[in-house]
Design a protein around this motif. Structure first.
Motif, short mmCIF file in Angstrom:
data_model
loop_
_atom_site.label_atom_id
_atom_site.label_comp_id
_atom_site.label_asym_id
_atom_site.label_seq_id
_atom_site.Cartn_x
_atom_site.Cartn_y
_atom_site.Cartn_z
N ARG A 181 31.07 43.13 42.93
CA ARG A 181 31.56 41.64 42.66
C ARG A 181 32.81 41.40 41.59
NH1 ARG A 181 28.54 37.22 43.97
NH2 ARG A 181 26.66 37.52 44.95
N VAL A 182 32.92 42.59 40.83
CA VAL A 182 34.03 42.55 39.82
C VAL A 182 35.24 43.21 40.57
CG1 VAL A 182 35.07 43.67 37.59
CG2 VAL A 182 32.54 42.93 37.72
N HIS A 186 38.72 41.14 40.68
CA HIS A 186 39.74 41.60 39.77
C HIS A 186 40.58 42.86 40.12
CE1 HIS A 186 36.77 39.34 37.20
NE2 HIS A 186 37.51 39.38 36.17
N ARG A 187 41.79 42.74 39.75
CA ARG A 187 42.53 44.00 40.18
C ARG A 187 42.44 45.04 39.26
NH1 ARG A 187 43.50 44.14 45.12
NH2 ARG A 187 41.53 43.02 45.19
N ALA A 219 34.70 51.66 35.88
CA ALA A 219 36.15 51.95 35.58
C ALA A 219 37.01 52.38 36.74
CB ALA A 219 36.35 52.92 34.41
N VAL A 220 37.86 51.49 36.99
CA VAL A 220 38.53 51.74 38.19
C VAL A 220 40.11 51.56 37.79
CG1 VAL A 220 39.28 51.00 40.58
CG2 VAL A 220 37.02 50.67 39.71
N GLY A 299 37.14 45.75 48.85
CA GLY A 299 38.73 45.16 49.23
C GLY A 299 39.60 45.91 48.38
N LEU A 300 39.44 47.16 47.80
CA LEU A 300 40.32 48.00 46.95
C LEU A 300 40.98 48.90 47.94
CD1 LEU A 300 39.19 48.17 43.39
CD2 LEU A 300 40.78 46.47 44.43
#
Ligand code: DAH
Length: 344
Positions: A181-182, A186-187, A219-220, A299-300
Protein backbone atom coordinates in the motif's frame (compact mmCIF):
# COMPACT_ATOMS: atom_id res chain seq x y z
CA UNK A 1 7.02 54.87 60.12
CA UNK A 2 9.76 52.38 59.29
CA UNK A 3 9.41 48.84 60.49
CA UNK A 4 12.94 47.30 60.23
CA UNK A 5 11.08 44.08 59.68
CA UNK A 6 9.73 44.32 63.19
CA UNK A 7 6.12 44.10 62.03
CA UNK A 8 6.99 40.88 60.24
CA UNK A 9 8.52 39.56 63.44
CA UNK A 10 5.41 40.57 65.29
CA UNK A 11 3.28 38.70 62.77
CA UNK A 12 5.30 35.54 63.22
CA UNK A 13 4.91 35.66 66.98
CA UNK A 14 1.22 36.34 66.56
CA UNK A 15 0.91 33.32 64.33
CA UNK A 16 2.48 31.04 66.91
CA UNK A 17 0.35 32.45 69.64
CA UNK A 18 -2.83 32.13 67.59
CA UNK A 19 -2.17 28.54 66.59
CA UNK A 20 -1.46 27.61 70.20
CA UNK A 21 -4.72 29.20 71.26
CA UNK A 22 -6.62 27.22 68.65
CA UNK A 23 -5.05 24.05 70.02
CA UNK A 24 -5.99 24.99 73.56
CA UNK A 25 -9.73 25.65 73.21
CA UNK A 26 -12.18 23.22 74.77
CA UNK A 27 -15.29 23.92 72.76
CA UNK A 28 -16.69 25.84 69.83
CA UNK A 29 -17.52 28.92 71.87
CA UNK A 30 -13.91 29.28 72.97
CA UNK A 31 -12.85 28.72 69.37
CA UNK A 32 -15.05 31.61 68.27
CA UNK A 33 -13.42 33.82 70.93
CA UNK A 34 -10.01 33.00 69.54
CA UNK A 35 -11.19 33.83 66.05
CA UNK A 36 -12.48 37.22 67.15
CA UNK A 37 -9.33 37.96 69.14
CA UNK A 38 -7.09 37.47 66.12
CA UNK A 39 -9.18 37.90 63.02
CA UNK A 40 -12.07 40.02 64.31
CA UNK A 41 -12.56 42.93 61.98
CA UNK A 42 -12.37 45.66 64.53
CA UNK A 43 -10.20 44.44 67.35
CA UNK A 44 -8.56 41.41 65.89
CA UNK A 45 -4.79 41.61 66.32
CA UNK A 46 -4.00 40.59 62.76
CA UNK A 47 -6.53 43.07 61.40
CA UNK A 48 -4.76 45.70 63.49
CA UNK A 49 -1.45 44.99 61.79
CA UNK A 50 -3.10 45.09 58.39
CA UNK A 51 -4.47 48.50 59.25
CA UNK A 52 -0.93 49.74 60.03
CA UNK A 53 0.07 48.80 56.50
CA UNK A 54 -1.00 52.25 55.32
CA UNK A 55 1.67 53.96 57.48
CA UNK A 56 4.53 51.80 56.28
CA UNK A 57 6.84 53.11 53.50
CA UNK A 58 5.49 51.90 50.12
CA UNK A 59 8.46 49.62 49.32
CA UNK A 60 7.94 47.68 52.56
CA UNK A 61 4.26 47.10 52.01
CA UNK A 62 4.27 44.12 49.60
CA UNK A 63 6.32 41.70 51.75
CA UNK A 64 4.48 42.70 54.87
CA UNK A 65 1.08 42.42 53.19
CA UNK A 66 1.97 39.00 51.81
CA UNK A 67 3.11 37.76 55.20
CA UNK A 68 -0.03 39.09 56.89
CA UNK A 69 -2.21 37.33 54.35
CA UNK A 70 -0.29 34.09 54.76
CA UNK A 71 -0.74 34.17 58.52
CA UNK A 72 -4.39 35.01 58.07
CA UNK A 73 -5.12 32.02 55.82
CA UNK A 74 -3.01 29.67 57.92
CA UNK A 75 -5.07 30.65 60.93
CA UNK A 76 -8.36 30.35 59.06
CA UNK A 77 -7.35 26.85 58.07
CA UNK A 78 -6.53 25.88 61.64
CA UNK A 79 -9.86 27.29 62.82
CA UNK A 80 -11.75 25.32 60.16
CA UNK A 81 -10.00 22.13 61.04
CA UNK A 82 -10.71 22.51 64.70
CA UNK A 83 -14.33 23.40 63.99
CA UNK A 84 -14.91 20.27 61.94
CA UNK A 85 -13.21 18.10 64.52
CA UNK A 86 -15.72 19.40 67.10
CA UNK A 87 -18.52 18.67 64.62
CA UNK A 88 -17.26 15.11 64.15
CA UNK A 89 -17.13 14.50 67.88
CA UNK A 90 -20.70 15.66 68.19
CA UNK A 91 -21.97 13.42 65.39
CA UNK A 92 -23.53 10.08 66.37
CA UNK A 93 -21.14 7.15 66.09
CA UNK A 94 -22.57 5.74 62.93
CA UNK A 95 -21.78 8.95 61.02
CA UNK A 96 -18.19 9.10 62.15
CA UNK A 97 -15.44 8.38 59.71
CA UNK A 98 -13.99 4.93 60.06
CA UNK A 99 -10.29 5.68 59.93
CA UNK A 100 -9.44 1.98 59.83
CA UNK A 101 -10.95 1.53 56.36
CA UNK A 102 -8.25 1.16 53.71
CA UNK A 103 -8.15 4.10 51.33
CA UNK A 104 -9.37 3.83 47.78
CA UNK A 105 -6.35 4.04 45.58
CA UNK A 106 -6.91 5.92 42.36
CA UNK A 107 -6.33 3.77 39.27
CA UNK A 108 -4.53 5.90 36.73
CA UNK A 109 -3.80 3.16 34.23
CA UNK A 110 -0.82 3.08 31.91
CA UNK A 111 0.29 2.03 28.47
CA UNK A 112 0.00 -1.66 27.66
CA UNK A 113 3.44 -3.31 27.85
CA UNK A 114 3.32 -4.28 24.18
CA UNK A 115 2.38 -0.70 23.26
CA UNK A 116 5.36 0.45 25.30
CA UNK A 117 7.68 -1.78 23.30
CA UNK A 118 6.13 -0.61 20.02
CA UNK A 119 6.65 3.02 21.07
CA UNK A 120 10.30 2.34 21.95
CA UNK A 121 10.93 0.63 18.64
CA UNK A 122 9.24 3.44 16.74
CA UNK A 123 11.37 6.05 18.54
CA UNK A 124 14.61 4.29 17.54
CA UNK A 125 13.60 3.85 13.91
CA UNK A 126 12.37 7.43 13.77
CA UNK A 127 15.94 8.50 14.58
CA UNK A 128 17.09 6.29 11.71
CA UNK A 129 14.77 8.16 9.32
CA UNK A 130 11.66 5.96 9.31
CA UNK A 131 8.16 7.45 9.44
CA UNK A 132 4.91 5.68 10.27
CA UNK A 133 2.41 3.98 7.99
CA UNK A 134 -0.80 2.09 8.67
CA UNK A 135 -3.02 -0.25 6.73
CA UNK A 136 -6.38 -1.92 7.30
CA UNK A 137 -6.76 -5.04 9.44
CA UNK A 138 -9.44 -6.37 7.08
CA UNK A 139 -7.38 -6.91 3.93
CA UNK A 140 -7.87 -8.38 0.48
CA UNK A 141 -6.18 -11.56 -0.70
CA UNK A 142 -4.31 -9.41 -3.20
CA UNK A 143 -2.52 -7.27 -0.60
CA UNK A 144 -2.07 -9.99 1.99
CA UNK A 145 -0.78 -12.68 -0.39
CA UNK A 146 -0.65 -12.18 -4.16
CA UNK A 147 1.06 -8.80 -4.32
CA UNK A 148 3.56 -10.19 -1.82
CA UNK A 149 4.54 -12.91 -4.26
CA UNK A 150 2.52 -15.52 -2.37
CA UNK A 151 0.17 -17.48 -4.64
CA UNK A 152 -3.22 -18.35 -3.19
CA UNK A 153 -2.34 -22.06 -3.26
CA UNK A 154 0.55 -21.33 -0.92
CA UNK A 155 0.02 -23.00 2.48
CA UNK A 156 0.01 -19.59 4.22
CA UNK A 157 -3.16 -18.70 2.31
CA UNK A 158 -4.92 -21.87 3.37
CA UNK A 159 -8.24 -21.59 5.17
CA UNK A 160 -6.68 -23.60 7.96
CA UNK A 161 -4.17 -20.82 8.59
CA UNK A 162 -6.01 -17.62 7.83
CA UNK A 163 -9.24 -16.06 9.08
CA UNK A 164 -11.38 -15.34 6.03
CA UNK A 165 -14.15 -12.75 5.87
CA UNK A 166 -16.60 -12.46 2.98
CA UNK A 167 -15.67 -12.40 -0.72
CA UNK A 168 -11.90 -12.29 -0.98
CA UNK A 169 -11.41 -10.42 2.29
CA UNK A 170 -9.58 -11.69 5.32
CA UNK A 171 -8.06 -10.53 8.57
CA UNK A 172 -4.48 -9.70 7.63
CA UNK A 173 -2.09 -12.42 8.72
CA UNK A 174 0.89 -10.03 8.82
CA UNK A 175 1.70 -6.32 8.46
CA UNK A 176 3.58 -6.90 5.18
CA UNK A 177 0.59 -5.79 3.01
CA UNK A 178 1.23 -2.26 4.28
CA UNK A 179 4.48 -2.39 2.25
CA UNK A 180 2.45 -2.72 -0.95
CA UNK A 181 0.00 0.00 0.00
CA UNK A 182 2.83 2.42 0.79
CA UNK A 183 4.70 1.68 -2.45
CA UNK A 184 1.49 2.20 -4.44
CA UNK A 185 0.87 5.60 -2.90
CA UNK A 186 4.40 6.98 -2.41
CA UNK A 187 7.39 7.42 -4.70
CA UNK A 188 10.80 6.36 -3.34
CA UNK A 189 12.77 7.17 -1.31
CA UNK A 190 10.57 5.28 1.14
CA UNK A 191 11.38 4.52 4.75
CA UNK A 192 8.39 3.46 6.79
CA UNK A 193 7.47 1.49 9.84
CA UNK A 194 4.03 -0.12 10.03
CA UNK A 195 2.88 -1.28 13.47
CA UNK A 196 -0.40 -3.09 13.92
CA UNK A 197 -2.37 -6.14 14.96
CA UNK A 198 -2.43 -9.30 12.85
CA UNK A 199 -4.58 -12.44 12.94
CA UNK A 200 -3.95 -16.13 12.43
CA UNK A 201 -5.77 -19.38 12.95
CA UNK A 202 -3.00 -20.26 15.33
CA UNK A 203 -2.69 -22.36 18.41
CA UNK A 204 -3.02 -20.54 21.72
CA UNK A 205 0.07 -21.33 23.74
CA UNK A 206 3.01 -19.74 25.53
CA UNK A 207 4.48 -18.31 22.32
CA UNK A 208 1.42 -17.99 20.02
CA UNK A 209 -1.83 -16.07 20.17
CA UNK A 210 -4.32 -15.78 17.28
CA UNK A 211 -4.19 -11.98 17.54
CA UNK A 212 -0.84 -10.33 18.04
CA UNK A 213 1.18 -7.21 17.33
CA UNK A 214 3.64 -6.92 14.46
CA UNK A 215 5.99 -4.22 13.32
CA UNK A 216 6.89 -4.04 9.66
CA UNK A 217 9.75 -2.01 8.19
CA UNK A 218 10.37 -1.04 4.58
CA UNK A 219 13.06 1.00 2.83
CA UNK A 220 13.03 1.48 -0.96
CA UNK A 221 15.33 3.68 -3.02
CA UNK A 222 17.87 3.55 -5.82
CA UNK A 223 20.96 1.60 -4.81
CA UNK A 224 19.79 0.06 -1.52
CA UNK A 225 21.76 -3.10 -0.77
CA UNK A 226 21.94 -5.86 1.81
CA UNK A 227 24.62 -3.78 3.56
CA UNK A 228 22.00 -1.13 4.32
CA UNK A 229 19.71 -3.80 5.75
CA UNK A 230 22.43 -5.24 7.98
CA UNK A 231 23.68 -1.85 9.12
CA UNK A 232 20.18 -0.58 9.91
CA UNK A 233 19.15 -3.64 11.90
CA UNK A 234 22.49 -3.89 13.73
CA UNK A 235 22.27 -0.22 14.70
CA UNK A 236 18.70 -0.75 15.85
CA UNK A 237 19.68 -3.77 17.98
CA UNK A 238 22.57 -1.89 19.62
CA UNK A 239 20.33 1.04 20.45
CA UNK A 240 17.62 -1.20 21.90
CA UNK A 241 19.65 -3.85 23.75
CA UNK A 242 22.89 -1.98 24.37
CA UNK A 243 26.13 -1.24 22.52
CA UNK A 244 27.63 -4.73 23.02
CA UNK A 245 24.73 -6.46 21.25
CA UNK A 246 25.66 -8.79 18.40
CA UNK A 247 23.49 -9.51 15.39
CA UNK A 248 23.45 -12.63 13.23
CA UNK A 249 21.71 -13.18 9.90
CA UNK A 250 20.70 -16.77 9.07
CA UNK A 251 19.60 -17.60 5.51
CA UNK A 252 15.87 -18.23 5.33
CA UNK A 253 12.93 -17.99 3.00
CA UNK A 254 10.01 -15.58 2.67
CA UNK A 255 8.05 -15.30 -0.60
CA UNK A 256 8.30 -11.49 -0.55
CA UNK A 257 12.06 -11.15 -0.01
CA UNK A 258 15.07 -12.46 -1.91
CA UNK A 259 17.48 -13.15 -0.34
CA UNK A 260 15.77 -13.62 3.05
CA UNK A 261 17.14 -13.96 6.55
CA UNK A 262 16.14 -14.64 10.12
CA UNK A 263 17.79 -12.15 12.41
CA UNK A 264 19.12 -13.20 15.83
CA UNK A 265 20.58 -11.06 18.59
CA UNK A 266 22.94 -11.95 21.38
CA UNK A 267 23.21 -9.53 24.26
CA UNK A 268 26.70 -9.01 25.68
CA UNK A 269 26.79 -7.02 28.90
CA UNK A 270 28.56 -6.68 32.24
CA UNK A 271 26.91 -8.06 35.35
CA UNK A 272 26.89 -6.42 38.78
CA UNK A 273 30.39 -7.79 39.50
CA UNK A 274 31.71 -6.36 36.25
CA UNK A 275 32.07 -9.76 34.57
CA UNK A 276 31.16 -10.01 30.91
CA UNK A 277 28.01 -12.04 30.31
CA UNK A 278 26.25 -13.06 27.16
CA UNK A 279 22.81 -14.46 26.38
CA UNK A 280 22.03 -17.19 23.85
CA UNK A 281 21.21 -16.14 20.31
CA UNK A 282 17.56 -15.08 20.25
CA UNK A 283 15.55 -14.84 17.03
CA UNK A 284 13.87 -11.45 16.79
CA UNK A 285 12.67 -10.99 13.21
CA UNK A 286 12.49 -11.96 9.55
CA UNK A 287 14.04 -9.70 6.94
CA UNK A 288 15.39 -9.55 3.42
CA UNK A 289 15.69 -7.64 0.16
CA UNK A 290 12.27 -6.84 -1.29
CA UNK A 291 11.59 -9.33 -4.09
CA UNK A 292 11.49 -7.60 -7.50
CA UNK A 293 8.08 -9.23 -8.07
CA UNK A 294 6.73 -7.27 -5.05
CA UNK A 295 8.15 -3.99 -6.36
CA UNK A 296 6.52 -4.62 -9.74
CA UNK A 297 3.19 -5.67 -8.21
CA UNK A 298 3.26 -2.36 -6.31
CA UNK A 299 3.89 -0.37 -9.49
CA UNK A 300 7.60 0.37 -9.01
CA UNK A 301 10.32 -0.19 -11.60
CA UNK A 302 12.38 -3.08 -10.21
CA UNK A 303 15.26 -2.24 -12.56
CA UNK A 304 15.60 1.14 -10.96
CA UNK A 305 14.71 0.50 -7.32
CA UNK A 306 15.77 -1.96 -4.65
CA UNK A 307 14.72 -2.16 -1.05
CA UNK A 308 14.80 -4.07 2.17
CA UNK A 309 12.04 -5.14 4.53
CA UNK A 310 11.76 -6.67 7.95
CA UNK A 311 9.02 -7.83 10.28
CA UNK A 312 9.11 -8.44 14.00
CA UNK A 313 6.79 -9.27 16.89
CA UNK A 314 6.86 -6.61 19.64
CA UNK A 315 5.13 -9.10 21.97
CA UNK A 316 8.07 -11.48 21.74
CA UNK A 317 10.49 -8.61 22.17
CA UNK A 318 8.52 -7.60 25.28
CA UNK A 319 8.77 -11.17 26.62
CA UNK A 320 12.55 -10.95 26.33
CA UNK A 321 12.73 -7.46 27.74
CA UNK A 322 10.50 -8.00 30.77
CA UNK A 323 11.24 -11.70 31.31
CA UNK A 324 7.60 -12.67 30.70
CA UNK A 325 7.43 -16.46 30.17
CA UNK A 326 4.05 -16.63 28.45
CA UNK A 327 2.84 -14.45 25.55
CA UNK A 328 -0.79 -15.01 26.55
CA UNK A 329 -0.29 -12.87 29.65
CA UNK A 330 -0.04 -9.80 27.41
CA UNK A 331 -3.41 -10.43 25.82
CA UNK A 332 -5.59 -11.75 28.66
CA UNK A 333 -6.23 -8.29 30.10
CA UNK A 334 -5.64 -9.39 33.67
CA UNK A 335 -5.17 -6.10 35.45
CA UNK A 336 -3.03 -7.73 38.15
CA UNK A 337 -0.50 -8.52 35.44
CA UNK A 338 -0.86 -5.31 33.41
CA UNK A 339 -0.67 -2.91 36.31
CA UNK A 340 2.93 -3.93 36.94
CA UNK A 341 3.70 -1.93 33.83
CA UNK A 342 1.54 1.07 34.77
CA UNK A 343 3.14 4.47 34.96
CA UNK A 344 4.27 7.09 32.53
N1 DAH B 1 5.53 -11.20 7.28
C1 DAH B 1 6.39 -12.12 7.98
C2 DAH B 1 5.56 -12.90 8.99
O1 DAH B 1 4.50 -12.51 9.29
C3 DAH B 1 7.47 -11.39 8.69
C4 DAH B 1 8.44 -10.81 7.75
C5 DAH B 1 9.52 -11.53 7.32
C6 DAH B 1 8.27 -9.53 7.26
C7 DAH B 1 10.45 -11.02 6.45
C8 DAH B 1 9.18 -8.99 6.36
C9 DAH B 1 10.27 -9.74 5.97
O2 DAH B 1 9.05 -7.77 5.87
O3 DAH B 1 11.16 -9.21 5.11
O4 DAH B 1 6.02 -13.88 9.49
Amino acid sequence: MSTDGSLIEELKKLEEEALASVEGVRDEAELEEVRIAFLGRREGRISEILRKLGQVPPEERPPLGAEANRVKSRLEEALDERRSSFARERAPDRFREDLTLPGRERWIGGRHPVTRVVDELIAIFRDLGFSLARGPEAETEWYNFEALNTPLDHPAADEQDTLYLKAGHLLRSHTSPVQVRVMESHRPPIRVLAPGMVYRRDSYDATHTPVFAQLEGLAVDEGITFVDLKATLAEFARRYWGPGTRVRFRPSFFPFTEPSAEVDVKRVFRDAEGREQETDWIEIMGAGMVDPAVLEASGLDAERYTGFAFGMGPGRIGMLKYGVPDLRLFYENDVRFLEQFAGP
